[in-house]
Scaffold this motif. Structure first.
Motif, PDB file in Angstrom:
ATOM      1  N   ALA A   1       0.940  -1.218   0.093  1.00 50.48           N
ATOM      2  CA  ALA A   1      -0.036   0.014  -0.066  1.00 50.48           C
ATOM      3  C   ALA A   1       0.963   1.181   0.228  1.00 50.48           C
ATOM      4  O   ALA A   1       1.746   1.363   0.655  1.00 50.48           O
ATOM      5  CB  ALA A   1      -0.963   0.157   1.157  1.00 50.48           C
TER       6      ALA A   1
ATOM      7  N   GLN B   1      -2.473   0.292  -4.639  1.00 51.29           N
ATOM      8  CA  GLN B   1      -2.290  -0.883  -3.980  1.00 51.29           C
ATOM      9  C   GLN B   1      -1.818  -1.805  -4.939  1.00 51.29           C
ATOM     10  O   GLN B   1      -2.198  -1.710  -6.289  1.00 51.29           O
ATOM     11  CB  GLN B   1      -3.847  -1.527  -3.286  1.00 51.29           C
ATOM     12  CG  GLN B   1      -4.622  -0.766  -2.553  1.00 51.29           C
ATOM     13  CD  GLN B   1      -5.333   0.747  -3.158  1.00 51.29           C
ATOM     14  OE1 GLN B   1      -5.799   0.346  -4.192  1.00 51.29           O
ATOM     15  NE2 GLN B   1      -4.992   1.767  -2.433  1.00 51.29           N
TER      16      GLN B   1
ATOM     17  N   GLU C   1      -1.030  -3.325 -10.195  1.00 52.26           N
ATOM     18  CA  GLU C   1      -1.363  -2.080  -9.511  1.00 52.26           C
ATOM     19  C   GLU C   1      -2.656  -1.397  -9.607  1.00 52.26           C
ATOM     20  O   GLU C   1      -2.885  -1.362 -10.871  1.00 52.26           O
ATOM     21  CB  GLU C   1      -0.086  -1.092  -9.364  1.00 52.26           C
ATOM     22  CG  GLU C   1      -0.190   0.149  -8.661  1.00 52.26           C
ATOM     23  CD  GLU C   1       0.609   1.281  -9.077  1.00 52.26           C
ATOM     24  OE1 GLU C   1       1.411   1.901  -8.237  1.00 52.26           O
ATOM     25  OE2 GLU C   1       0.804   1.586 -10.431  1.00 52.26           O
TER      26      GLU C   1
END
Length: 224
Positions: free
Chosen positions: A80, A114, A133
C-alpha cells in the motif's frame, strides 16, 4: 572376555567407517552468498519504503509492504503506497478561448495505490519482480497565492516490472528496486472543471496512458 569385547568394538568401528565411505552421504547445502543463506526458513516479511516515480511529473512514494515466502528465492508481496508530487510552470496562457489565465501555476498530484507482486531472486541478492497495481490520483491546479482548482481524478490499473537487490542479515532486510516500470492496462478519468485549460492540466490527463518509471525505491524491515 575383555579382549573379545574389544575385538567386537573394533569390528563395529571398522564397519561404520566402511559404511560412511561406501554409502553416499547427503551433501551440505551450498549458497550463493550470505543473503541467500539467511533467507532459508523465512516465511513472512514486513518492511517500509521510500522511492520516486516519474511520468509527466514527479511523485514521491511512501509504502508499507507485507511478504509471504513461497520458497527462499521467491515471495509474494502486497503493498500500500501514498504518492504525492507535481510540476510547475511559469508560462502565460494568452489564448482568448481559455477561461483562466495563469502566469505561474503548479500541478498538485496526490493519491494512493495498492499492488501485488511476485519477486524472484536470480542470485544471492539480485531480484526481478512483476505485479499489478491499482492507482487512484487526484489532480489540482494552483495559481501561486490566488486559487486552487480540482481538475480531475484518475483511476488506473498498471502492470509492474522491476529489478533490484535485497540483502538479508538474520531477520533484518534492506533492499532497493533500482529501476522499474508501471505500464497502464486500463483507466478511467473524471474531469471536474472543463473550463480550466493549461499545459499542466494536459500533463496530468496525459499520464493516464503513459508508462511511468519507478526509480530508487529503498525499503527496510524484517523477515522471519
Amino acid at each position: 572376555m575383555l579382549a573379545k569385547l574389544g575385538l567386537v568394538l573394533l569390528g563395529l568401528g571398522s564397519m561404520t567407517a566402511w559404511a560412511q565411505d561406501v554409502i553416499p552421504q547427503p551433501a551440505a547445502p551450498t549458497y550463493r552468498g550470505l543473503s541467500e543463506e539467511n533467507r532459508q526458513m523465512k516465511r513472512f516479511g514486513l518492511w517500509g519504503g521510500l522511492g520516486f516515480r516519474s511520468v509527466n511529473y514527479g511523485l514521491a512514494i511512501v509504502s508499507a509492504e507485507a511478504a509471504y515466502f513461497l520458497a527462499p528465492d521467491a515471495f509474494i508481496t502486497v503493498r500500500a503506497s501514498h504518492m504525492g508530487g507535481g510540476a510547475s510552470s511559469s508560462s502565460l496562457t494568452t489564448d482568448p478561448d481559455y477561461s483562466y489565465y495563469f502566469a505561474d501555476a503548479r500541478l498538485h498530484a496526490e493519491g494512493q495505490s495498492q499492488a501485488i507482486s511476485y519477486q524472484y531472486f536470480l542470485g544471492n541478492s539480485f531480484f526481478v519482480k512483476a505485479g499489478l497495481e491499482n492507482l487512484n490520483m487526484t489532480g489540482r491546479l494552483e495559481t501561486f497565492g490566488l486559487m486552487r482548482t480540482h481538475i480531475g481524478d484518475l483511476n488506473q490499473q498498471n502492470a509492474l516490472l522491476g529489478i533490484g537487490n535485497q540483502w538479508q542479515w538474520r531477520s533484518f532486510t534492506l533492499g532497493c528496486e533500482w529501476i522499474g516500470a508501471a505500464a497502464p492496462l486500463s483507466y478511467t478519468y473524471s474531469s471536474y472543471d472543463n473550463t480550466v485549460t493549461h499545459r499542466l492540466v494536459d500533463q496530468f490527463i496525459d499520464s493516464k496512458d503513459q508508462v511511468a518509471l519507478n526509480l530508487l525505491y529503498f525499503h527496510l524491515g524484517a523477515a522471519f
